[in-house]
Design a protein around this motif. Structure first.
Motif, PDB file in Angstrom:
ATOM      1  N   PHE A  36      -6.521   4.782  -7.732  1.00  0.00           N
ATOM      2  CA  PHE A  36      -6.010   5.064  -6.397  1.00  0.00           C
ATOM      3  C   PHE A  36      -4.541   4.654  -6.316  1.00  0.00           C
ATOM      4  O   PHE A  36      -4.073   3.783  -7.055  1.00  0.00           O
ATOM      5  CB  PHE A  36      -6.803   4.297  -5.324  1.00  0.00           C
ATOM      6  N   VAL A  37      -3.871   5.281  -5.352  1.00  0.00           N
ATOM      7  CA  VAL A  37      -2.515   4.895  -4.978  1.00  0.00           C
ATOM      8  C   VAL A  37      -2.485   4.824  -3.460  1.00  0.00           C
ATOM      9  O   VAL A  37      -3.114   5.645  -2.772  1.00  0.00           O
ATOM     10  CB  VAL A  37      -1.481   5.929  -5.499  1.00  0.00           C
ATOM     11  N   PHE A  38      -1.762   3.844  -2.910  1.00  0.00           N
ATOM     12  CA  PHE A  38      -1.617   3.748  -1.467  1.00  0.00           C
ATOM     13  C   PHE A  38      -0.349   4.476  -1.044  1.00  0.00           C
ATOM     14  O   PHE A  38       0.761   4.114  -1.439  1.00  0.00           O
ATOM     15  CB  PHE A  38      -1.579   2.290  -1.029  1.00  0.00           C
ATOM     16  N   ARG A  39      -0.535   5.503  -0.243  1.00  0.00           N
ATOM     17  CA  ARG A  39       0.573   6.302   0.258  1.00  0.00           C
ATOM     18  C   ARG A  39       0.911   5.837   1.671  1.00  0.00           C
ATOM     19  O   ARG A  39       0.031   5.686   2.523  1.00  0.00           O
ATOM     20  CB  ARG A  39       0.180   7.776   0.259  1.00  0.00           C
ATOM     21  N   VAL A  40       2.208   5.623   1.925  1.00  0.00           N
ATOM     22  CA  VAL A  40       2.662   5.115   3.219  1.00  0.00           C
ATOM     23  C   VAL A  40       3.242   6.255   4.040  1.00  0.00           C
ATOM     24  O   VAL A  40       4.127   6.987   3.565  1.00  0.00           O
ATOM     25  CB  VAL A  40       3.708   4.001   3.038  1.00  0.00           C
ATOM     26  N   ALA A  41       2.768   6.384   5.270  1.00  0.00           N
ATOM     27  CA  ALA A  41       3.293   7.368   6.207  1.00  0.00           C
ATOM     28  C   ALA A  41       3.095   6.840   7.612  1.00  0.00           C
ATOM     29  O   ALA A  41       1.989   6.380   7.959  1.00  0.00           O
ATOM     30  CB  ALA A  41       2.601   8.722   6.045  1.00  0.00           C
ATOM     31  N   ALA A  42       4.146   6.868   8.428  1.00  0.00           N
ATOM     32  CA  ALA A  42       4.091   6.423   9.825  1.00  0.00           C
ATOM     33  C   ALA A  42       3.581   4.998   9.939  1.00  0.00           C
ATOM     34  O   ALA A  42       2.780   4.670  10.826  1.00  0.00           O
ATOM     35  CB  ALA A  42       3.232   7.373  10.653  1.00  0.00           C
ATOM     36  N   GLY A  43       3.996   4.120   9.023  1.00  0.00           N
ATOM     37  CA  GLY A  43       3.637   2.717   9.089  1.00  0.00           C
ATOM     38  C   GLY A  43       2.235   2.396   8.654  1.00  0.00           C
ATOM     39  O   GLY A  43       1.783   1.256   8.816  1.00  0.00           O
ATOM     40  N   THR A  44       1.518   3.366   8.110  1.00  0.00           N
ATOM     41  CA  THR A  44       0.140   3.146   7.662  1.00  0.00           C
ATOM     42  C   THR A  44       0.013   3.477   6.183  1.00  0.00           C
ATOM     43  O   THR A  44       0.518   4.511   5.719  1.00  0.00           O
ATOM     44  CB  THR A  44      -0.845   4.014   8.467  1.00  0.00           C
ATOM     45  N   ALA A  45      -0.644   2.606   5.438  1.00  0.00           N
ATOM     46  CA  ALA A  45      -0.918   2.835   4.019  1.00  0.00           C
ATOM     47  C   ALA A  45      -2.308   3.430   3.878  1.00  0.00           C
ATOM     48  O   ALA A  45      -3.299   2.846   4.335  1.00  0.00           O
ATOM     49  CB  ALA A  45      -0.820   1.542   3.230  1.00  0.00           C
ATOM     50  N   GLU A  46      -2.374   4.583   3.251  1.00  0.00           N
ATOM     51  CA  GLU A  46      -3.647   5.282   3.065  1.00  0.00           C
ATOM     52  C   GLU A  46      -4.013   5.295   1.588  1.00  0.00           C
ATOM     53  O   GLU A  46      -3.184   5.612   0.720  1.00  0.00           O
ATOM     54  CB  GLU A  46      -3.529   6.713   3.590  1.00  0.00           C
TER      55      GLU A  46
END
Length: 367
Positions: A301-311
């Motif tokens: 997995f990789v954590f992708r950051v968008a709009a202040g949230t890591a998914e």
């Protein structure tokens, strides 16, 4: 003697109960404190460091051994017998294509050439006379045809004599470095006898083989890096231009041939070479720092950051090289990914981007 068991006094019994209950109280207190800390941590955004996924792909290199060979190589040999009258080259020196290298005694050939020319001149006159007599009705068609045939034969004899005469002068078939001669002036050489070798060494050919399992990843144009023990500290670059379509059954290997530029002449044919063949991944993707990848339950997995949230995003990995990893599916170029702090993240978590020193990026002073 058996010691009687006396019951504790009533005043001592609560103390004993409190002593036995103390570990449970401490455990409860620790649990409360832990939950309180977790609740406090959950209230704020988690600090993380990030990087940008770059477009590209990584390949790996396979290390094999090979042999350097001349781009063109030939042993100069005479086509006719004769005595060597002149040697027109210096050993170990460059020569140009078409340069005369050796001359053989041509006296006999010159005489044959003169005879062939004279016979041709006579045949031409006879053929002209026969045509004139036939046109004047004074000669037969047979006489004219025989004269024409003799003319054709004379021309062929002259061409043969000229070809034999030309073979007494041996020329370089291509530009290269001349080797060490094996004859001297005055030697009588026979057809096919070795006189000297000629090598074209810029560029050089590099022959090597790789396991047949790499067949899907082989193609002309792949880069190779070459090192030789004779020149420590130096490396040379080349390019694959040919792949043998026949796989070696005994070694289960595929033969490849590359060209290695050799403008300064440092490399020589016959050298043992260590070859690094770059293998492309064969698929486009993105490249991220290796620490961005998290393994959970055997998946990546990789954590992708968008709009202040890591998914948390599942990804497919490609090659790894020098602290970077290739992502072939799951992440797009230009996306922001977490490279530090992801161990404290869940599937979706509010995050705050910080630098390596822990200072939030938004509050960092300019300059």
């Amino acid at each position: 003697m058996t010691v009687p068991a006396y019951p504790l006094p009533p005043a001592a019994r609560p103390c004993a109960r409190r002593a036995r209950a103390l570990p449970s109280s401490m455990l409860a207190l620790a649990l409360v404190l832990g939950l309180g800390s977790a609740a406090l941590a959950a209230d704020g955004d988690r600090p993380v460091e990030v990087a940008t996924a770059e477009a590209g792909s990584l390949g790996r290199a396979v290390e094999v051994v090979g042999t350097l060979r001349s781009n063109e190589s030939v042993v100069i040999r005479p086509e006719v017998a004769g005595r060597v009258t002149r040697i027109l080259f210096d050993e170990g020196r460059p020569v140009q294509a078409g340069k005369a290298l050796v001359e053989l005694d041509s006296s006999t050939n010159e005489a044959e050439l003169a005879l062939a020319r004279a016979e041709l001149k006579l045949a031409e006159a006879d053929a002209e006379r026969a045509r004139t007599l036939f046109d004047q009705k004074a000669g037969t068609a047979r006489a004219r045809d025989e004269a024409v045939a003799r003319l054709a034969s004379a021309r062929a004899s002259l061409a043969l004599a000229e070809a034999q005469f030309a073979k007494t002068r041996i020329i370089a078939p291509f530009a290269g470095i001349i080797g060490l001669r094996q004859v001297s002036v005055g030697d009588v050489v026979q057809p096919g006898q070795a006189i000297v070798n000629l090598e074209s060494i810029d560029p050089l050919k590099l022959d090597f083989a790789v396991p047949d399992l790499l067949l899907p990843r082989l193609r002309p144009g792949q880069r190779v890096t070459v090192t030789v023990d004779a020149l420590p500290g130096r490396s040379f670059e080349g390019e694959v231009y040919a792949i043998n379509p026949l796989i070696d059954e005994r070694g289960r290997s595929i033969a490849l041939r590359a060209l290695v530029p050799n403008a300064d002449g440092a490399l020589m044919p016959g050298l043992f070479a260590r070859v690094g063949l770059g293998l492309g991944s064969g698929s486009a993707g993105v490249v991220v720092p290796e620490q961005a990848v998290v393994t959970r339950n055997g998946r990546f997995f990789v954590f992708r950051v968008a709009a202040g949230t890591a998914e948390q995003v599942p990804v497919t990995l490609g090659e790894r090289s020098d602290g970077r990893v290739e992502i072939t599916a799951g992440i797009a170029p230009g996306e922001t990914i977490v490279v530090a702090g992801q161990q404290r993240l869940s599937a979706k978590t509010k995050v705050e981007i910080v630098g390596p020193d822990g200072v939030p990026v938004g509050t960092r002073p300019n300059g």
